[in-house]
Design a protein around this motif. Structure first.
Motif, PDB file in Angstrom:
ATOM      1  N   ALA A  26       0.797  -1.216   0.000  1.00 37.88           N
ATOM      2  CA  ALA A  26       0.000   0.000   0.000  1.00 37.88           C
ATOM      3  C   ALA A  26       0.811   1.238   0.000  1.00 37.88           C
ATOM      4  O   ALA A  26       0.317   2.296   0.234  1.00 37.88           O
ATOM      5  CB  ALA A  26      -0.891   0.007   1.196  1.00 37.88           C
ATOM      6  N   ALA A  27       2.069   1.176  -0.229  1.00 33.76           N
ATOM      7  CA  ALA A  27       2.819   2.402  -0.288  1.00 33.76           C
ATOM      8  C   ALA A  27       3.957   2.236  -1.223  1.00 33.76           C
ATOM      9  O   ALA A  27       4.246   1.168  -1.674  1.00 33.76           O
ATOM     10  CB  ALA A  27       3.320   2.761   1.070  1.00 33.76           C
ATOM     11  N   ALA A  74     -11.105   4.720   4.732  1.00 27.49           N
ATOM     12  CA  ALA A  74      -9.873   5.383   4.312  1.00 27.49           C
ATOM     13  C   ALA A  74      -9.855   5.589   2.803  1.00 27.49           C
ATOM     14  O   ALA A  74      -9.416   6.646   2.310  1.00 27.49           O
ATOM     15  CB  ALA A  74      -8.664   4.567   4.757  1.00 27.49           C
ATOM     16  N   GLU A  75     -10.324   4.613   2.057  1.00 28.62           N
ATOM     17  CA  GLU A  75     -10.377   4.753   0.598  1.00 28.62           C
ATOM     18  C   GLU A  75     -11.337   5.862   0.187  1.00 28.62           C
ATOM     19  O   GLU A  75     -11.040   6.642  -0.729  1.00 28.62           O
ATOM     20  CB  GLU A  75     -10.800   3.429  -0.033  1.00 28.62           C
ATOM     21  CG  GLU A  75      -9.715   2.362   0.006  1.00 28.62           C
ATOM     22  CD  GLU A  75     -10.186   1.036  -0.544  1.00 28.62           C
ATOM     23  OE1 GLU A  75      -9.336   0.234  -0.958  1.00 28.62           O
ATOM     24  OE2 GLU A  75     -11.410   0.788  -0.554  1.00 28.62           O
ATOM     25  N   ALA A  78      -9.693   9.187   0.831  1.00 29.94           N
ATOM     26  CA  ALA A  78      -8.619   9.416  -0.141  1.00 29.94           C
ATOM     27  C   ALA A  78      -9.168   9.780  -1.507  1.00 29.94           C
ATOM     28  O   ALA A  78      -8.670  10.708  -2.164  1.00 29.94           O
ATOM     29  CB  ALA A  78      -7.739   8.169  -0.234  1.00 29.94           C
ATOM     30  N   SER A 174      -3.709  -0.220  -2.119  1.00 36.13           N
ATOM     31  CA  SER A 174      -2.325   0.216  -2.269  1.00 36.13           C
ATOM     32  C   SER A 174      -2.212   1.382  -3.236  1.00 36.13           C
ATOM     33  O   SER A 174      -1.551   2.381  -2.962  1.00 36.13           O
ATOM     34  CB  SER A 174      -1.491  -0.965  -2.758  1.00 36.13           C
ATOM     35  OG  SER A 174      -0.236  -0.558  -3.206  1.00 36.13           O
ATOM     36  N   THR A 177      -3.582   4.597  -1.847  1.00 38.33           N
ATOM     37  CA  THR A 177      -2.665   5.144  -0.846  1.00 38.33           C
ATOM     38  C   THR A 177      -1.488   5.832  -1.510  1.00 38.33           C
ATOM     39  O   THR A 177      -1.048   6.910  -1.079  1.00 38.33           O
ATOM     40  CB  THR A 177      -2.168   4.023   0.083  1.00 38.33           C
ATOM     41  OG1 THR A 177      -3.290   3.383   0.676  1.00 38.33           O
ATOM     42  CG2 THR A 177      -1.257   4.570   1.165  1.00 38.33           C
ATOM     43  N   HIS A 178      -0.952   5.230  -2.568  1.00 36.91           N
ATOM     44  CA  HIS A 178       0.125   5.867  -3.337  1.00 36.91           C
ATOM     45  C   HIS A 178      -0.311   7.230  -3.845  1.00 36.91           C
ATOM     46  O   HIS A 178       0.415   8.223  -3.733  1.00 36.91           O
ATOM     47  CB  HIS A 178       0.477   5.003  -4.545  1.00 36.91           C
ATOM     48  CG  HIS A 178       1.394   3.873  -4.255  1.00 36.91           C
ATOM     49  ND1 HIS A 178       2.731   3.909  -4.535  1.00 36.91           N
ATOM     50  CD2 HIS A 178       1.145   2.657  -3.723  1.00 36.91           C
ATOM     51  CE1 HIS A 178       3.290   2.752  -4.194  1.00 36.91           C
ATOM     52  NE2 HIS A 178       2.341   1.986  -3.694  1.00 36.91           N
ATOM     53  N   ILE A 222       1.404   9.531   5.447  1.00 41.45           N
ATOM     54  CA  ILE A 222       0.149   9.066   4.860  1.00 41.45           C
ATOM     55  C   ILE A 222       0.159   7.545   4.732  1.00 41.45           C
ATOM     56  O   ILE A 222      -0.813   6.858   5.055  1.00 41.45           O
ATOM     57  CB  ILE A 222      -0.073   9.713   3.472  1.00 41.45           C
ATOM     58  CG1 ILE A 222      -0.253  11.219   3.622  1.00 41.45           C
ATOM     59  CG2 ILE A 222      -1.279   9.087   2.771  1.00 41.45           C
ATOM     60  CD1 ILE A 222      -1.424  11.617   4.482  1.00 41.45           C
ATOM     61  N   GLN A 223       1.271   7.019   4.297  1.00 41.18           N
ATOM     62  CA  GLN A 223       1.348   5.577   4.098  1.00 41.18           C
ATOM     63  C   GLN A 223       1.401   4.822   5.421  1.00 41.18           C
ATOM     64  O   GLN A 223       0.864   3.724   5.553  1.00 41.18           O
ATOM     65  CB  GLN A 223       2.558   5.273   3.216  1.00 41.18           C
ATOM     66  CG  GLN A 223       2.408   5.958   1.864  1.00 41.18           C
ATOM     67  CD  GLN A 223       3.555   5.693   0.924  1.00 41.18           C
ATOM     68  OE1 GLN A 223       3.706   4.598   0.421  1.00 41.18           O
ATOM     69  NE2 GLN A 223       4.357   6.708   0.697  1.00 41.18           N
ATOM     70  N   TYR A 226      -2.277   4.769   6.683  1.00 36.60           N
ATOM     71  CA  TYR A 226      -3.168   3.870   5.954  1.00 36.60           C
ATOM     72  C   TYR A 226      -2.787   2.409   6.150  1.00 36.60           C
ATOM     73  O   TYR A 226      -3.594   1.586   6.586  1.00 36.60           O
ATOM     74  CB  TYR A 226      -3.163   4.237   4.465  1.00 36.60           C
ATOM     75  CG  TYR A 226      -4.247   5.231   4.111  1.00 36.60           C
ATOM     76  CD1 TYR A 226      -5.225   4.932   3.192  1.00 36.60           C
ATOM     77  CD2 TYR A 226      -4.282   6.484   4.711  1.00 36.60           C
ATOM     78  CE1 TYR A 226      -6.224   5.837   2.867  1.00 36.60           C
ATOM     79  CE2 TYR A 226      -5.272   7.408   4.406  1.00 36.60           C
ATOM     80  CZ  TYR A 226      -6.244   7.072   3.476  1.00 36.60           C
ATOM     81  OH  TYR A 226      -7.231   7.977   3.179  1.00 36.60           O
ATOM     82  N   VAL A 227      -1.562   2.062   5.814  1.00 34.72           N
ATOM     83  CA  VAL A 227      -1.176   0.654   5.869  1.00 34.72           C
ATOM     84  C   VAL A 227      -0.982   0.194   7.310  1.00 34.72           C
ATOM     85  O   VAL A 227      -1.371  -0.908   7.690  1.00 34.72           O
ATOM     86  CB  VAL A 227       0.094   0.413   5.043  1.00 34.72           C
ATOM     87  CG1 VAL A 227       0.495  -1.054   5.089  1.00 34.72           C
ATOM     88  CG2 VAL A 227      -0.154   0.828   3.613  1.00 34.72           C
TER      89      VAL A 227
END
Length: 481
Positions: A26-27, A74-75, A78, A174, A177-178, A222-223, A226-227
């Motif tokens: 995810a990152a 979270a998605e 984002a 992933s 998140t990127h 951020i990563q 999230y992850v």
């Protein structure tokens, strides 16, 4: 940090087998590699019910409800941020498109020339994998408008899909998140402008350096959020800071990668053709990272993630040499889990492996950064304590004994049903340098003798090594002052 779910971290207490290794991506840089393919239904059930890429067949729905809620929420956040930032971004200029083409080409060269290495690294890694493509995505966040930042990330992610081959739901999480990390890093960097690429101005250079560091921190935060959130919610009982955030070596490699991304952005703004050099650098760097991982694998116990006997002995010998030169004190603890065979016989060997992993993590947490923790073999662990007096040695050994006794290890029984193993005891043997030996071999023999003495005295206790072949020190703590 760049964790990245391309796997399924739903059951972190048991590392994946060969068919499961290599997890969430995810990152941009960090990829945790836990999979939950052992959940009900599994790959065969998915294959029978429909295509694994269809949302209704995703492994996401077999995760814990709180984890699913976190990921979907979270998605949604984002996607809303990405849509707003995309709509407000200026239209890319001709130079922007040229820079995009250079970064996309560099990323493609990097990924294609290191594809086999990445596949091998993902297959070997059980916890955190550092992915070096942030060299391109972080530089894009600094130098390109948001639409082209997202396009660079899309180019990288599309190629990673064929390398990682992980569950579709994790790949989507992933990729989102990127995109969010790159977008917020871009907003941070541009809002703190203007930026220098002209005549020398040291005050300006220092400000620019601070801006880049802050941008990298946002990109990483951020990563982590999230992850790290997914991993922690997946199974809080089986997670440690090291599992989620990685080792010091992982974080160092990650920091270097972000730094290379900043250098790439500067080269792209000043001398664009020099970016070709960065493509070569990233390929070489990827190979060095794989070599470092291979060297680490030789020194690490695959079951517990701590030093194996070879790695521990090499480090312990060096520590012993320093102690002999400086005249400092040193102690060795041998930690033996009581009645470990009963665990294997009662719950099964996978549960026994879970116990070993959890105990190893606990030892890592309750010891000092300078202490050396390793697996001696079977259910025995070793801890080397440099620069420590006798009373502190006793305290350290008691701390280890009590910490293990308090563990509640979530695992499964022989039928695969949930089970919890608790109230386990340990017998700990202590040897001190030079009192019980002036070499590592003699210290090990003395600590082993002390373990047997603790077993004979009833287990669940700390015992110092005998001073003579026929004697032993009392198992009582030092007197209170």
């Amino acid at each position: 940090m760049h964790p990245g779910p391309d796997g399924d971290p739903g059951q972190p207490t048991r590392p994946p087998g060969p068919a499961e290794a290599g997890g969430p991506d995810a990152a941009d840089q960090r990829v945790t590699t836990d999979e939950s393919a052992t959940t009900t239904g599994g790959p065969l059930a998915t294959a029978r019910s429909g295509h694994a890429y269809l949302p209704r067949n995703w492994a996401l729905w077999r995760r814990r409800p709180v984890q699913v809620a976190f990921m979907l929420g979270a998605e949604a956040v984002a996607v809303a941020i990405l849509a707003t930032a995309f709509a407000r971004s200026p239209i890319p200029s001709g130079n922007d498109w040229i820079n995009f083409a250079i970064l996309a080409a560099g990323a493609t060269v990097h990924i294609q020339l290191t594809q086999r290495q990445e596949e091998r690294r993902r297959d070997r890694t059980k916890t955190v994998l550092i992915d070096l493509t942030a060299v391109w995505t972080f530089s894009a966040a600094m130098i390109l408008p948001i639409p082209l930042v997202l396009f660079v990330i899309a180019v990288v992610r599309a190629q990673h899909w064929f390398i990682a081959r992980r569950p579709a739901n994790n790949f989507v999480f992933s990729s989102i998140t990127h995109g969010l990390a790159g977008t917020l890093a871009h907003v941070t960097y541009t809002s703190l402008g203007p930026h220098l690429l002209g005549p020398p101005d040291w005050s300006g250079f220092l400000r620019e350096f601070g801006t880049i560091v802050l941008t990298g921190a946002i990109y990483e935060a951020i990563q982590i959020a999230y992850v790290g959130g997914v991993l922690l919610l997946g199974s809080p009982a089986g997670r440690t800071v090291r599992n989620v955030l990685g080792s010091p070596a992982d974080n160092t490699l990650e920091a270097i990668t972000i730094g290379l991304g900043a250098v790439t952005a500067i080269l792209l703004a000043a001398v664009p053709p020099m970016v070709a050099v960065m493509a070569v650098v990233t390929v070489v760097f990827n190979r060095l990272a794989e070599l470092d991982q291979l060297q680490n694998d030789v020194r690490t116990d695959p079951k517990t993630g701590i030093l194996n006997m070879r790695g521990w002995s090499e480090s312990a010998e060096r520590a012993l040499e320093r102690t002999a030169r400086s005249g400092d004190q040193l102690a060795l603890l041998m930690v033996d889990l009581d009645h470990f065979k009963w665990i294997n016989d009662t719950y099964g060997h996978p549960a026994g492996d879970d116990v070993l992993r959890t105990v190893a993590q606990t030892l890592d947490e309750v010891t000092r950064p300078s202490d050396l923790v390793g697996r001696f073999g079977g259910e025995e662990f070793l801890i080397l304590l440099p620069d420590i007096d006798e009373e502190s040695t006793w305290d350290a050994a008691e701390r280890v004994r009590v910490a293990i006794a308090k563990l509640h290890i979530v695992t499964t029984d022989k039928r695969g049903d949930p089970a919890t193993i608790a109230d386990r005891t340990t017998s700990i043997g202590v040897a001190r340098h030079p009192r019980h030996g002036d070499t590592l071999e003699r210290l090990l023999q003395s600590a082993d003798a002390a373990v047997y003495l603790a077993k004979e005295n009833g287990r669940d206790q700390v015992c110092f090594a005998p001073d003579t072949p026929g004697g032993g020190l009392p198992v009582t703590p030092p007197a209170e002052p």
